[in-house]
Design an enzyme around this catalytic site. Structure first.
Site, PDB file in Angstrom:
ATOM      1  N   ASP A   1      -2.099  10.812  -2.344  1.00 14.70           N
ATOM      2  CA  ASP A   1      -2.433   9.796  -3.341  1.00 14.70           C
ATOM      3  C   ASP A   1      -2.655  10.439  -4.699  1.00 14.70           C
ATOM      4  O   ASP A   1      -2.504   9.796  -5.734  1.00 14.70           O
ATOM      5  CB  ASP A   1      -3.663   9.004  -2.896  1.00 14.70           C
ATOM      6  CG  ASP A   1      -3.270   8.121  -1.733  1.00 14.70           C
ATOM      7  OD1 ASP A   1      -3.288   8.610  -0.587  1.00 14.70           O
ATOM      8  OD2 ASP A   1      -2.861   6.971  -1.975  1.00 14.70           O
TER       9      ASP A   1
ATOM     10  N   ARG B   1       0.852  -1.185   0.000  1.00 15.81           N
ATOM     11  CA  ARG B   1       0.000   0.000   0.000  1.00 15.81           C
ATOM     12  C   ARG B   1       0.891   1.238   0.000  1.00 15.81           C
ATOM     13  O   ARG B   1       2.086   1.151   0.187  1.00 15.81           O
ATOM     14  CB  ARG B   1      -0.944  -0.002   1.211  1.00 15.81           C
ATOM     15  CG  ARG B   1      -0.179  -0.319   2.500  1.00 15.81           C
ATOM     16  CD  ARG B   1      -0.677   0.355   3.696  1.00 15.81           C
ATOM     17  NE  ARG B   1      -0.565   1.807   3.569  1.00 15.81           N
ATOM     18  CZ  ARG B   1       0.565   2.491   3.696  1.00 15.81           C
ATOM     19  NH1 ARG B   1       1.728   1.897   3.943  1.00 15.81           N
ATOM     20  NH2 ARG B   1       0.583   3.815   3.564  1.00 15.81           N
TER      21      ARG B   1
HETATM   22  O1  MRU Z   1      -4.833   3.241   1.852  1.00 14.14           O
HETATM   23  P1  MRU Z   1      -3.341   3.443   1.862  1.00 14.14           P
HETATM   24  O2  MRU Z   1      -2.703   2.948   3.105  1.00 14.14           O
HETATM   25  O3  MRU Z   1      -2.695   2.932   0.598  1.00 14.14           O
HETATM   26  O4  MRU Z   1      -3.189   5.028   1.860  1.00 14.14           O
HETATM   27  C1  MRU Z   1      -1.905   5.593   1.804  1.00 14.14           C
HETATM   28  C2  MRU Z   1      -1.885   7.075   1.923  1.00 14.14           C
HETATM   29  O5  MRU Z   1      -2.907   7.732   2.013  1.00 14.14           O
HETATM   30  C3  MRU Z   1      -0.550   7.739   1.854  1.00 14.14           C
HETATM   31  O6  MRU Z   1      -0.535   8.915   2.600  1.00 14.14           O
HETATM   32  C4  MRU Z   1      -0.228   8.059   0.390  1.00 14.14           C
HETATM   33  O7  MRU Z   1      -0.407   6.942  -0.418  1.00 14.14           O
HETATM   34  C5  MRU Z   1       1.151   8.561   0.237  1.00 14.14           C
HETATM   35  S1  MRU Z   1       2.321   7.270   0.448  1.00 14.14           S
HETATM   36  C6  MRU Z   1       3.872   7.813   0.119  1.00 14.14           C
END
Ligand code: MRU
Length: 368
Positions: A248, A60
Site C-alpha cells: 500500500d 479495494r
Molecule cells: O484493505 P485492502 O484490501 O485494500 O488491502 C489491500 C492490500 O493490502 C494489498 O496488498 C495492496 O493494496 C496491494 S494491491 C495491488
C-alpha cells in the site's frame, strides 16, 4: 521464452471501468465485498456512492482505489457544476472539497491521494468533467502498463520457483491489468511454467480466501488456501520457494506498509532463508514518507476480528484491528516495480526511483 519480453496474458477480470462520456457516464465496479458468493456489478453516477464503495471495500487494493478515486473526481466535478451553474468559483470549491474527501477516505495506500492530485493537475485549472475523465483514463492506462511491466520483471526473477506464497489480494481485482503480486504468476502460468500458489486466508477480511482464490481459479492456476498462522509451519516443511506480496506504500528507505500479516510472513521467510518479494508500481512509492513510522495505518472496526462467525467472541471482548502493518526494508529481498527490480531496497538502491516518484507526487506535496 524469456519472461522479460514475453507477451502478456489477458487479466482474469477487469473489476472497474468508466462507461460513457463525462456528462452522463458511470463508474462500473465489481463489488468485491460480495465475492466469491455473488458477482454484483455496480453502476455509480454519484460521488457519495464511490466514496462509500471505497470505504466499505467494494473496491479495494492500492492501485484500484486510486483509479476509482480518479474517476470519482469526474463525478465530483459534474455535481459541482450542476450545483453552481452560474458560479465557477463556487463550483471549483465544491470540486476541491469532493476531491479532498476522496483523497482522505482511506489513509494508508498512497495511491489514493496521489491519483486524485495527479488527475486534478493533469486536467488543468478550473477542471471540467471532460478533462478529468481524460486524465483518469490516462492514469488507468498507466497502471495497466505498470502491471504488465511488473509481470515481466517479477516472472523473470521467480522463474524456476514453483511454490509461491502470497498474502491478501494483489491481483487483477486490486489493480488495473494483471495486478501487482499476482501479475508475475499469471505470466509464468501463461508461459507454461509449473506453479503452485499458497494463498494466505488474510484475516480478518479474508481477501486471500475470498478474492485471490477466486482470481487464481478463474485463471486456472493450481492453488491452496491456508490459515495465516500456518504459513511459518509450511515454510519449516520446505514447501515454499518464494513469497510475493503487494504494497500500500513503499517508503523512501524501502520499508513496506501492506495488509496486516505481511510483517510476520517476512520474519518467517527470513528465518527459513526464503526470498521475500514485494511487487508495487511507482505510484505506490511515497518519496515523502522517509520510513514506515511516518505512515498512518488504518484501523478497522474490531468486529471484523471479533466475529468470524456470529457470536464468536465473548460479549464486550476488546480487539486490536489494524488493517495494515509495517515491514522493515531489511526483510525485503527485492522490490519488483514497473521500472525494474530493486534488490535489497534501501535509501541508496531506491534513490533513482524515489526521484521519479517525487515528480508523480509533486502536487500532493504542494497540497499538504
Ligand atoms: O484493505 P485492502 O484490501 O485494500 O488491502 C489491500 C492490500 O493490502 C494489498 O496488498 C495492496 O493494496 C496491494 S494491491 C495491488
Amino acid at each position: 521464452v524469456d519472461p522479460s519480453v514475453a507477451p502478456l496474458p489477458a487479466p482474469p477480470v477487469r473489476s472497474l471501468a468508466w462507461v460513457g462520456d463525462a456528462a452522463s457516464g458511470r463508474l462500473r465496479l465489481l463489488d468485491q465485498s460480495l465475492l466469491p458468493a455473488e458477482e454484483v456489478w455496480l453502476e455509480r453516477g454519484a460521488l457519495a456512492e464511490v466514496l462509500g464503495d471505497i470505504l466499505r471495500l467494494a473496491v479495494r487494493g492500492a492501485p484500484a482505489i486510486g483509479v476509482a478515486a480518479a474517476y470519482g473526481t469526474v463525478l465530483a466535478a459534474r455535481e459541482a457544476a450542476r450545483a453552481h451553474p452560474d458560479d465557477p468559483a463556487a463550483a471549483e470549491g465544491a470540486l476541491r472539497t469532493g476531491a479532498e474527501a476522496l483523497s482522505r477516505c482511506r489513509p494508508t495506500a498512497v495511491n489514493l491521494a496521489g491519483a486524485v492530485a495527479r488527475t486534478l493537475e493533469a486536467a488543468g485549472p478550473r477542471p471540467r468533467p471532460e478533462a478529468l475523465l481524460e486524465a483518469a483514463q490516462a492514469l488507468e492506462e498507466e497502471e495497466v502498463l505498470a502491471s504488465g511491466a511488473i509481470a515481466r520483471a517479477g516472472a523473470a526473477w521467480l522463474l524456476g520457483r514453483r511454490r509461491v506464497l502470497t498474502h491478501c489480494n494483489a491481483g487483477a481485482l486490486a489493480a488495473p491489468g494483471l495486478g501487482t503480486a499476482l501479475a508475475p504468476l499469471y505470466l509464468l502460468h501463461a508461459l507454461g511454467e509449473p506453479l503452485e500458489v499458497w494463498v494466505d486466508e488474510t484475516r480478518p477480511l479474508l481477501q486471500g480466501l475470498r478474492l485471490t482464490a477466486w482470481e487464481l481459479a478463474r485463471a486456472g492456476i493450481p492453488h491452496a488456501v491456508l490459515a495465516d498462522g500456518a504459513a511459518a509451519e509450511l515454510m519449516r516443511r520446505g514447501q515454499v520457494d518464494a513469497v510475493i506480496v503487494g504494497a500500500d506504500r513503499v517508503c523512501r528507505n524501502g520499508d513496506v506498509v501492506n495488509k496486516v500479516g505481511t510483517y510476520g510472513l517476512a520474519i518467517a521467510a527470513r528465518r527459513h532463508g526464503i526470498p521475500f518479494l514485494v511487487a508495487a508500481p511507482l505510484s505506490t512509492l511515497d518519496p515523502l514518507a522517509l520510513s514506515a513510522e511516518e505512515v498512518e495505518v488504518e484501523e478497522r472496526p474490531g468486529d471484523g476480528v471479533r466475529y468470524l462467525l456470529p457470536g464468536t467472541a465473548p460479549a464486550g471482548c476488546a480487539a486490536f484491528a489494524p488493517a495494515f502493518d509495517r515491514t522493515p526494508a531489511d526483510l525485503v529481498t527485492a522490490l519488483v516495480t514497473d521500472r525494474g527490480v530493486v534488490e535489497r531496497p534501501g535509501p541508496g538502491t531506491l534513490a533513482a526511483l524515489a526521484g521519479s516518484a517525487a515528480s508523480l507526487h509533486r502536487t500532493r506535496r504542494a497540497g499538504r
